[in-house]
Write a protein that holds these residues in place. Structure first.
Motif, PDB file in Angstrom:
ATOM      1  N   GLU A  69       7.079  -0.616  31.950  1.00 26.25           N
ATOM      2  CA  GLU A  69       7.905  -0.659  33.144  1.00 26.25           C
ATOM      3  C   GLU A  69       9.077   0.313  33.015  1.00 26.25           C
ATOM      4  N   ARG A  70       9.684   0.597  34.171  1.00 29.27           N
ATOM      5  CA  ARG A  70      10.831   1.492  34.137  1.00 29.27           C
ATOM      6  C   ARG A  70      12.117   0.691  34.245  1.00 29.27           C
ATOM      7  N   ASP A  71      13.183   1.306  33.773  1.00 31.54           N
ATOM      8  CA  ASP A  71      14.486   0.651  33.870  1.00 31.54           C
ATOM      9  C   ASP A  71      15.031   0.856  35.271  1.00 31.54           C
ATOM     10  N   LYS A  72      15.033  -0.207  36.042  1.00 26.09           N
ATOM     11  CA  LYS A  72      15.400  -0.023  37.451  1.00 26.09           C
ATOM     12  C   LYS A  72      16.918   0.025  37.642  1.00 26.09           C
ATOM     13  N   TYR A  73      17.679  -0.082  36.536  1.00 28.14           N
ATOM     14  CA  TYR A  73      19.134   0.017  36.670  1.00 28.14           C
ATOM     15  C   TYR A  73      19.650   1.374  36.190  1.00 28.14           C
ATOM     16  N   GLY A  74      18.717   2.194  35.715  1.00 27.94           N
ATOM     17  CA  GLY A  74      19.115   3.515  35.218  1.00 27.94           C
ATOM     18  C   GLY A  74      19.445   4.462  36.369  1.00 27.94           C
ATOM     19  N   PRO A  75      20.186   5.564  36.080  1.00 28.01           N
ATOM     20  CA  PRO A  75      20.592   6.516  37.128  1.00 28.01           C
ATOM     21  C   PRO A  75      19.408   7.277  37.722  1.00 28.01           C
ATOM     22  N   LYS A  76      18.420   7.535  36.898  1.00 29.37           N
ATOM     23  CA  LYS A  76      17.264   8.294  37.375  1.00 29.37           C
ATOM     24  C   LYS A  76      16.495   7.509  38.420  1.00 29.37           C
ATOM     25  N   PHE A  77      16.385   6.215  38.140  1.00 31.05           N
ATOM     26  CA  PHE A  77      15.662   5.332  39.049  1.00 31.05           C
ATOM     27  C   PHE A  77      16.318   5.373  40.423  1.00 31.05           C
ATOM     28  N   GLU A  78      17.656   5.318  40.393  1.00 34.70           N
ATOM     29  CA  GLU A  78      18.400   5.281  41.655  1.00 34.70           C
ATOM     30  C   GLU A  78      18.178   6.563  42.457  1.00 34.70           C
ATOM     31  N   ARG A  79      18.144   7.673  41.735  1.00 33.93           N
ATOM     32  CA  ARG A  79      17.959   8.963  42.422  1.00 33.93           C
ATOM     33  C   ARG A  79      16.584   9.023  43.105  1.00 33.93           C
ATOM     34  N   VAL A  80      15.572   8.652  42.346  1.00 35.78           N
ATOM     35  CA  VAL A  80      14.210   8.690  42.908  1.00 35.78           C
ATOM     36  C   VAL A  80      14.096   7.733  44.080  1.00 35.78           C
ATOM     37  N   PHE A  81      14.691   6.562  43.894  1.00 35.05           N
ATOM     38  CA  PHE A  81      14.637   5.554  44.944  1.00 35.05           C
ATOM     39  C   PHE A  81      15.277   6.085  46.224  1.00 35.05           C
ATOM     40  N   LYS A  82      16.415   6.798  46.080  1.00 32.83           N
ATOM     41  CA  LYS A  82      17.105   7.360  47.246  1.00 32.83           C
ATOM     42  C   LYS A  82      16.271   8.447  47.910  1.00 32.83           C
ATOM     43  N   ASP A  83      15.681   9.309  47.074  1.00 34.31           N
ATOM     44  CA  ASP A  83      14.801  10.357  47.608  1.00 34.31           C
ATOM     45  C   ASP A  83      13.691   9.751  48.447  1.00 34.31           C
ATOM     46  N   LEU A  84      13.099   8.747  47.860  1.00 33.69           N
ATOM     47  CA  LEU A  84      11.947   8.114  48.503  1.00 33.69           C
ATOM     48  C   LEU A  84      12.363   7.448  49.812  1.00 33.69           C
ATOM     49  N   SER A  85      13.507   6.776  49.780  1.00 31.37           N
ATOM     50  CA  SER A  85      14.009   6.129  50.996  1.00 31.37           C
ATOM     51  C   SER A  85      14.246   7.157  52.087  1.00 31.37           C
ATOM     52  N   ALA A  86      14.812   8.275  51.690  1.00 31.13           N
ATOM     53  CA  ALA A  86      15.092   9.322  52.663  1.00 31.13           C
ATOM     54  C   ALA A  86      13.804   9.861  53.259  1.00 31.13           C
ATOM     55  N   LEU A  87      12.819  10.093  52.388  1.00 29.26           N
ATOM     56  CA  LEU A  87      11.518  10.592  52.842  1.00 29.26           C
ATOM     57  C   LEU A  87      10.920   9.652  53.872  1.00 29.26           C
ATOM     58  N   LEU A  88      11.016   8.382  53.563  1.00 25.37           N
ATOM     59  CA  LEU A  88      10.397   7.368  54.412  1.00 25.37           C
ATOM     60  C   LEU A  88      11.139   7.252  55.734  1.00 25.37           C
ATOM     61  N   ALA A  89      12.478   7.360  55.646  1.00 22.77           N
ATOM     62  CA  ALA A  89      13.283   7.256  56.858  1.00 22.77           C
ATOM     63  C   ALA A  89      12.988   8.438  57.774  1.00 22.77           C
ATOM     64  N   ASP A  90      12.825   9.637  57.196  1.00 21.23           N
ATOM     65  CA  ASP A  90      12.505  10.825  57.993  1.00 21.23           C
ATOM     66  C   ASP A  90      11.153  10.698  58.673  1.00 21.23           C
ATOM     67  N   SER A  91      10.259   9.979  58.002  1.00 25.96           N
ATOM     68  CA  SER A  91       8.886   9.918  58.492  1.00 25.96           C
ATOM     69  C   SER A  91       8.758   9.058  59.744  1.00 25.96           C
ATOM     70  N   VAL A  92       9.745   8.182  59.955  1.00 30.51           N
ATOM     71  CA  VAL A  92       9.648   7.273  61.096  1.00 30.51           C
ATOM     72  C   VAL A  92      10.421   7.852  62.266  1.00 30.51           C
ATOM     73  N   PRO A  93       9.787   8.037  63.428  1.00 29.56           N
ATOM     74  CA  PRO A  93      10.498   8.545  64.602  1.00 29.56           C
ATOM     75  C   PRO A  93      11.673   7.635  64.964  1.00 29.56           C
ATOM     76  N   LEU A  94      12.671   8.223  65.599  1.00 35.00           N
ATOM     77  CA  LEU A  94      13.901   7.483  65.860  1.00 35.00           C
ATOM     78  C   LEU A  94      13.729   6.328  66.831  1.00 35.00           C
ATOM     79  N   ASP A  95      12.756   6.452  67.729  1.00 36.51           N
ATOM     80  CA  ASP A  95      12.597   5.383  68.711  1.00 36.51           C
ATOM     81  C   ASP A  95      11.964   4.131  68.116  1.00 36.51           C
ATOM     82  N   GLN A  96      11.689   4.145  66.829  1.00 40.31           N
ATOM     83  CA  GLN A  96      11.042   2.967  66.209  1.00 40.31           C
ATOM     84  C   GLN A  96      12.050   1.875  65.895  1.00 40.31           C
TER      85      GLN A  96
END
Lengths: 270, 284
Positions: free
Chosen positions: A243-270
């Motif tokens: 497993e990965r350390d979900k409290y580490g700084p790297k985890f947070e960065r990837v998590f933020k990237d991924l969240s951003a990617l996902l947020a961009d993928s959804v049209p605004l009217d959703q």
């Protein structure tokens, strides 16, 4: 037995591939594009998560891989063979608890072993090994509704793995479990994955779960469902290399990237 | 209750009328004629008081009849004891329902599991189920004779068509996740049917059959009037003819009890048959 050399070699080979996959549903006669032109490759022994907003067709995608639905265009290839029907080369774990309620834990695991072991005694032995492997040795003769959700999903994993599939397909398998059980199950799954060196395709809508578990994440966007990003996760696995350390700084960065990617993928009217 | 309606006379002393007995209920006009003629013959005049007919016997009379119905010997040699009548009714139900199940359960499951079978069979069955079973009475007697065969046939007709549709529907309601899980585990069509569909619907199928068995009992009354009247229906009509309404109610109570007890028994047996439906063991 697989020798070390062949393992290394097969690790580089493509186990499962989506090639120009499209799926059109007909809703009251109107065609509705659910998946569009999806191409991606998953290598042997890789743990891949597919994430995406609800309605992006991730379940449809894995159901096509399982052979439970047909692609309208292109298709899913396992070891370069086009998937048309369900088969024992692909094991599947569903989100809904889908153990056969009329069979005991042992009998559930025995279900998929009938072709390989026509002899019932041998089949029972094989099933017992799998039940013990998921840590439910003392519950072999229990019925599913006597078990907790987490235990049921362990049995489901044992049942899916018993016939010896090349790929384990998991459709939000832990979504219905409470947080504590889920994190135990995640660890348990990683142990099995590492032990068997099996290829895993894991659908989830939980980004943290995806980053914790996967080597690589496919991000799907909805309307129509399409692959918008493939994100390799380069955070080293801790805790016995799992497993990965979900409290580490790297985890947070990837998590933020991924969240951003996902947020961009959804049209605004959703 | 004095003064209300009271179209009858309850005899307290028969007097010179030969066929009168104490306690007998006779019609007012007839009583007056008989009293008149007794007087003319110079014999003792019958004595009686106005009374109402008894359709609803008192509870204690019915309770007594529950016992005496079993102890009263048949009026004629060819007739049956009460317990024999009941047993006869049960055998009619048993055979009618058994034949119905032997054909209806497999056909229902096939209709539910395979669309072509359902498309082929169900229009006919939907049509046929509106035939009232009693309408087949005369036909059944003509073909099958006057004894038990036409009665069994009526029970069969009354339950079979409904059974196919109900079971087909139950089969269709089986959660697709079990079928899909089985498919990913390499099950072929035959195994899907035998190892997933059949065991998957079995508890519901059993419940359906319990309900349908109740319907079989409602058709019993019609069935037993066909050809030579028999069984518990014969007993009821016979007793009603004699105006032994306490016996009629006793028979109705017995019918109710048989139904209730057999259903309770089947329910208990169901728990045995389907151990996986027992309650979960309170862990999380």
């Amino acid at each position: 037995m697989v020798t070390v050399e062949t393992q290394v070699q097969s690790n580089l080979s493509v186990k499962l591939a989506f090639r120009n996959l499209g799926k059109t549903f007909f809703v009251q006669g109107e065609p509705k594009l659910a998946l569009q032109n999806i191409s991606a490759e998953i290598r042997t022994g890789e743990f891949v998560s597919i994430v995406g907003a609800s309605g992006c067709g991730k379940s449809t995608l894995i159901r096509i891989a399982a052979g439970l639905e047909q692609a309208s265009e292109g298709g899913v290839y396992v070891e370069n063979k086009l998937v048309t029907l369900p088969g024992q080369d692909r094991g599947m774990v569903f989100q809904q608890f889908s153990l056969f309620p009329w069979l005991t834990v042992k009998e559930n695991v025995m279900f998929g072993l009938q072709d390989q072991y026509p002899d019932k005694v041998r089949r029972e032995e094989k099933a017992l090994v799998w039940v013990e492997r998921v840590g439910l040795g003392e519950f072999v003769d229990y019925y599913p509704n006597q078990l907790s959700g987490g235990m049921q999903q362990r049995v489901a994993i044992a049942r899916a793995l018993a016939p010896g599939p090349k790929v384990l397909l998991m459709d939000e398998p832990f979504a219905a479990l409470d947080a504590q059980t889920r994190s135990r199950m995640q660890r348990h799954l990683l142990e099995i994955w590492r032990e068997l060196n099996i290829t895993v395709v894991f659908i989830t809508h939980d980004l943290e779960e995806a980053v914790l578990l996967a080597d690589k994440i496919f991000v799907l966007a909805p309307k129509p469902g399409r692959l918008v990003a493939t994100l390799p996760i380069d955070i080293p696995r801790t805790k016995d290399d799992l497993e990965r350390d979900k409290y580490g700084p790297k985890f947070e960065r990837v998590f933020k990237d991924l969240s951003a990617l996902l947020a961009d993928s959804v049209p605004l009217d959703q | 209750m004095p003064g209300l309606w009271q179209p009858l006379i309850k005899i307290s002393s028969p007097g010179g009328v030969a066929f009168y007995q104490e306690g007998m209920l006779v019609e007012k006009d007839q009583f007056e004629t008989q009293a008149q003629s007794a007087m003319e013959r110079g014999e003792a005049v019958p004595i009686g008081s106005p009374a109402n007919p008894v359709y609803l016997p008192a509870p204690h009379e019915v309770a007594t009849a529950l016992y005496t119905s079993f102890t009263t010997p048949p009026a004629r040699r060819s007739e049956m004891w009460f317990h024999q009548s009941i047993w006869h009714s049960i055998t009619i139900i048993f055979w009618g329902f058994l034949y119905s199940c032997l054909l209806g359960v497999p056909l229902g499951i096939l209709c539910g599991a395979y669309k072509p079978v359902s498309q082929l069979a169900e229009p006919f069955i939907e049509f046929a189920r509106y035939f009232p079973a009693p309408a087949f009475g005369a036909l059944a007697v003509a073909i099958l004779g006057i004894h038990d065969a036409p009665k069994v046939a009526i029970i069969f007709i009354g339950t079979f068509f409904q059974m196919v549709l109900v079971i087909a529907n139950t089969t269709r309601r089986l959660d697709t996740r079990y079928v899909e899980a089985a498919l990913t585990l390499g099950a072929n069509r035959l195994r899907l049917l035998w190892q997933v569909v059949v065991p998957g619907i079995l508890p519901d199928l059993y419940k359906d059959l319990r309900i349908l068995l109740g319907w079989a009992w409602t058709y019993l009354i019609v069935a037993e009037l066909i050809g030579t009247s028999s069984g518990i229906t014969w007993f009821i009509t016979q007793q009603a003819r004699y105006k032994n309404f306490d016996m009629v109610f006793a028979a109705l109570i017995i019918l109710g009890l048989i139904g209730l007890l057999s259903d309770l028994l089947l329910e208990r047996m169901g728990r045995r048959f389907f151990p996986w439906q027992r309650e979960r063991l309170g862990n999380s």
